[in-house]
Write an enzyme that holds these catalytic residues in place. Structure first.
Site, PDB file in Angstrom:
ATOM      1  N   ASN A   7       0.880  -1.172   0.000  1.00 45.40           N
ATOM      2  CA  ASN A   7       0.000   0.000   0.000  1.00 45.40           C
ATOM      3  C   ASN A   7       0.912   1.215   0.000  1.00 45.40           C
ATOM      4  OD1 ASN A   7      -1.788   2.040   0.495  1.00 45.40           O
ATOM      5  ND2 ASN A   7      -2.713   1.099   2.313  1.00 45.40           N
ATOM      6  N   ARG A  90      -2.777  -2.064  -3.290  1.00 44.41           N
ATOM      7  CA  ARG A  90      -3.980  -1.278  -3.043  1.00 44.41           C
ATOM      8  C   ARG A  90      -3.950  -0.075  -3.982  1.00 44.41           C
ATOM      9  NH1 ARG A  90      -5.360   2.922   1.668  1.00 44.41           N
ATOM     10  NH2 ARG A  90      -7.536   3.203   1.110  1.00 44.41           N
ATOM     11  N   HIS A 179     -12.973   3.000   0.590  1.00 44.49           N
ATOM     12  CA  HIS A 179     -12.942   1.983   1.659  1.00 44.49           C
ATOM     13  C   HIS A 179     -13.675   0.712   1.215  1.00 44.49           C
ATOM     14  CE1 HIS A 179     -12.744   5.413   4.878  1.00 44.49           C
ATOM     15  NE2 HIS A 179     -11.521   4.980   4.632  1.00 44.49           N
ATOM     16  N   ARG A 240     -11.331  15.783   7.760  1.00 40.90           N
ATOM     17  CA  ARG A 240     -12.228  16.153   6.648  1.00 40.90           C
ATOM     18  C   ARG A 240     -13.597  16.522   7.181  1.00 40.90           C
ATOM     19  NH1 ARG A 240     -10.872  10.758   3.930  1.00 40.90           N
ATOM     20  NH2 ARG A 240      -8.736  11.073   3.235  1.00 40.90           N
ATOM     21  N   MET A 283      -9.435  10.493  17.919  1.00 43.66           N
ATOM     22  CA  MET A 283     -10.600  10.310  18.789  1.00 43.66           C
ATOM     23  C   MET A 283     -10.209  10.041  20.239  1.00 43.66           C
ATOM     24  SD  MET A 283     -13.778  10.488  19.041  1.00 43.66           S
ATOM     25  CE  MET A 283     -14.714  10.342  17.524  1.00 43.66           C
ATOM     26  N   GLU A 384      -8.169  -5.242   5.387  1.00 39.82           N
ATOM     27  CA  GLU A 384      -8.072  -4.947   3.957  1.00 39.82           C
ATOM     28  C   GLU A 384      -6.916  -5.700   3.304  1.00 39.82           C
ATOM     29  OE1 GLU A 384      -9.176  -0.411   3.528  1.00 39.82           O
ATOM     30  OE2 GLU A 384      -8.513  -0.869   5.553  1.00 39.82           O
TER      31      GLU A 384
HETATM   32  P1  AMP Z   1      -7.687   3.912  11.785  1.00 34.55           P
HETATM   33  O1  AMP Z   1      -7.581   4.956  10.708  1.00 34.55           O
HETATM   34  O2  AMP Z   1      -8.624   2.803  11.444  1.00 34.55           O
HETATM   35  O3  AMP Z   1      -6.352   3.423  12.286  1.00 34.55           O
HETATM   36  O4  AMP Z   1      -8.377   4.649  13.055  1.00 34.55           O
HETATM   37  C1  AMP Z   1      -7.754   5.714  13.702  1.00 34.55           C
HETATM   38  C2  AMP Z   1      -8.715   6.336  14.676  1.00 34.55           C
HETATM   39  O5  AMP Z   1      -9.148   5.337  15.615  1.00 34.55           O
HETATM   40  C3  AMP Z   1      -8.099   7.474  15.507  1.00 34.55           C
HETATM   41  O6  AMP Z   1      -9.009   8.546  15.584  1.00 34.55           O
HETATM   42  C4  AMP Z   1      -7.928   6.824  16.862  1.00 34.55           C
HETATM   43  O7  AMP Z   1      -7.988   7.766  17.904  1.00 34.55           O
HETATM   44  C5  AMP Z   1      -9.140   5.922  16.903  1.00 34.55           C
HETATM   45  N1  AMP Z   1      -9.010   4.920  17.974  1.00 34.55           N
HETATM   46  C6  AMP Z   1      -8.152   3.886  18.076  1.00 34.55           C
HETATM   47  N2  AMP Z   1      -8.336   3.251  19.270  1.00 34.55           N
HETATM   48  C7  AMP Z   1      -9.332   3.895  19.909  1.00 34.55           C
HETATM   49  C8  AMP Z   1      -9.990   3.738  21.171  1.00 34.55           C
HETATM   50  N3  AMP Z   1      -9.652   2.767  22.018  1.00 34.55           N
HETATM   51  N4  AMP Z   1     -10.969   4.609  21.510  1.00 34.55           N
HETATM   52  C9  AMP Z   1     -11.332   5.604  20.665  1.00 34.55           C
HETATM   53  N5  AMP Z   1     -10.754   5.797  19.471  1.00 34.55           N
HETATM   54  C10 AMP Z   1      -9.776   4.968  19.088  1.00 34.55           C
END
Ligand code: AMP
Length: 406
Positions: A7, A90, A179, A240, A283, A384
């Protein structure tokens, strides 16, 4: 048989090496900061954790570094590059040309290049990864798996924008969705968990990561999705804005004198959770700040959850009957509080969350609905890379003559 999944991003290459058909992972890693003074490759190969820090000039050098690490027998690597039997890539945008994965040849490369105007940030580095991998492993079949492909089953009523028709016919202006590999994987898993054939499962899938999108999946086929011509449309994401009045662009030009490029960057890179909170796109950081009384963090999370809730309602209406709602990706897999906030008040629509099950479901498959919920609510960790490995394996097998050639 070993399948390498790549990727390639603008300054990064993520890789995973699968053993197929066992579907075990022999190695995985992430090379970052290509083109910067100091690049970093962090990987796990044959059980050995390794980290390299050195300048990596370009993607060619980056791929060489990865292949060298994979064949370093002193540190868990295998002896010979010839053990890689196929490479899966990807690719973000396949437009209307690609409805499924394809074996890459010069013509496919040209077609991916032709889609650069639709994905100017993503397709060029994807293409670089393909070109360098074809140079480094010239005798190995290479497969492109497109983020847009799963959504090519959407009907015109979902994918057309209400703009002059010639803009679709001539400029291919329409909803594509992204996605797709993730929505496809979790919808297949969800059907299996439900004990239904994919053709008999109606699902609302929520991919909530740094990028966020939802899909309405009827009988294994995407019939609507929240991202559009680009990944900017739909849900509130890390940086975004998601859905916004298109007239915002003209307004910002008028009152702030911003150029269209500046507005594009503003909506893609400085908005979403980051823009609303003024704090972070992450988050976890926002949940922690909210717990300490940060009002802006609270507002950002509220807007984020509210937007998802609206789409749950919309896609419930699109499907008529929903068998399950599926949460996946970083936020969806890990955050019970966000899942609970999204679904608050949706009991009359048939979504009844079991608080205990919800709290216990972290990064694993689980049904988190109450026993009497009319609609199941599932957590399904996405994968993925595995989908790309499977598609690559299947295509490589289907074309034995090309597969053994060279
Ligand atoms: P990804 O792009 O799938 O890796 O997701 C990233 C997002 O998942 C970020 O905003 C992280 O803060 C959130 N994230 C990962 N673990 C947690 C958790 N335990 N609680 C809340 N948000 C999470």
């Amino acid at each position: 048989m070993r399948i390498l999944v790549l990727n390639a991003g603008s300054s990064s290459i993520k890789f995973e090496l699968f053993r197929m058909p066992e579907e075990t992972v022999d190695a995985r890693g992430l090379l970052q900061r290509i083109g910067e003074p100091l690049g970093e490759l962090a990987c796990r190969i044959g059980g050995h954790e390794r980290k390299f820090e050195r300048p990596v000039k370009d993607h060619a050098e980056g791929l060489r570094l990865i292949l060298d690490a994979l064949t370093d027998t002193a540190h868990g690597g295998f002896a010979d590059l010839a053990e890689i039997t196929a490479v899966g890539h990807r690719v973000v945008h396949g437009g209307e040309a690609f409805h499924e994965p394809v074996l890459i040849d010069d013509e496919v490369e040209r077609a991916i290049e032709a889609h650069v105007p639709l994905a100017p940030l993503h397709n060029p580095p994807n293409l670089l990864g393909i070109r360098e991998a074809r140079k480094a492993l010239p005798d190995v079949p290479q497969v492109a798996v497109f983020d847009t492909a799963f959504h090519q089953t959407m009907p015109p009523v979902a994918f057309r924008y209400a703009v002059p028709g010639e803009l679709y016919e001539q400029a291919k202006l329409r909803r594509y969705g992204f996605h797709g590999t993730s929505h496809r994987y979790v919808s297949e898993r969800a059907a299996a968990i439900l004990g239904r054939k994919p053709e008999a499962a109606n699902l609302v899938t929520c991919h909530l990561g740094n990028g966020c999108s939802m899909a309405a999946v009827r009988g294994g086929r995407s019939v609507d999705t929240s991202m559009g011509l680009t990944p900017l449309e739909g849900l509130v994401m890390g940086t975004r804005s998601g859905d916004i009045d298109p007239a915002v662009a003209a307004y910002l030009e008028r009152v702030r004198g911003l150029t269209i490029r500046q507005i594009d960057a503003l909506l893609n890179k400085q908005s979403g959770l980051l823009g609303l909170s003024g704090l972070s796109n992450d988050m976890r950081t926002l949940l922690a700040a909210e717990a300490e009384g940060n009002e802006r963090a609270k507002l950002a999370i509220d807007v984020y959850c509210y937007r998802i809730r609206k789409y749950v309602g919309a896609y419930t209406a699109v499907l008529g009957q929903v068998h399950a709602l599926v949460f996946t990706a970083g936020v969806g897999e890990n955050s019970a509080p966000i899942r609970a906030r999204v679904l608050a008040g949706l009991e009359p629509l048939g979504y009844r969350l079991d608080e205990e099950r919800n709290r216990a479901a972290v990064r694993r498959e689980a049904d988190i609905a109450t026993a009497d919920s009319p609609i199941r609510i599932l957590v399904v960790p996405t994968n993925e890379e595995l989908v790309i490995a499977r598609d690559t394996f299947e295509l490589a097998l289907r074309r034995p003559s090309r597969f053994v050639a060279g």
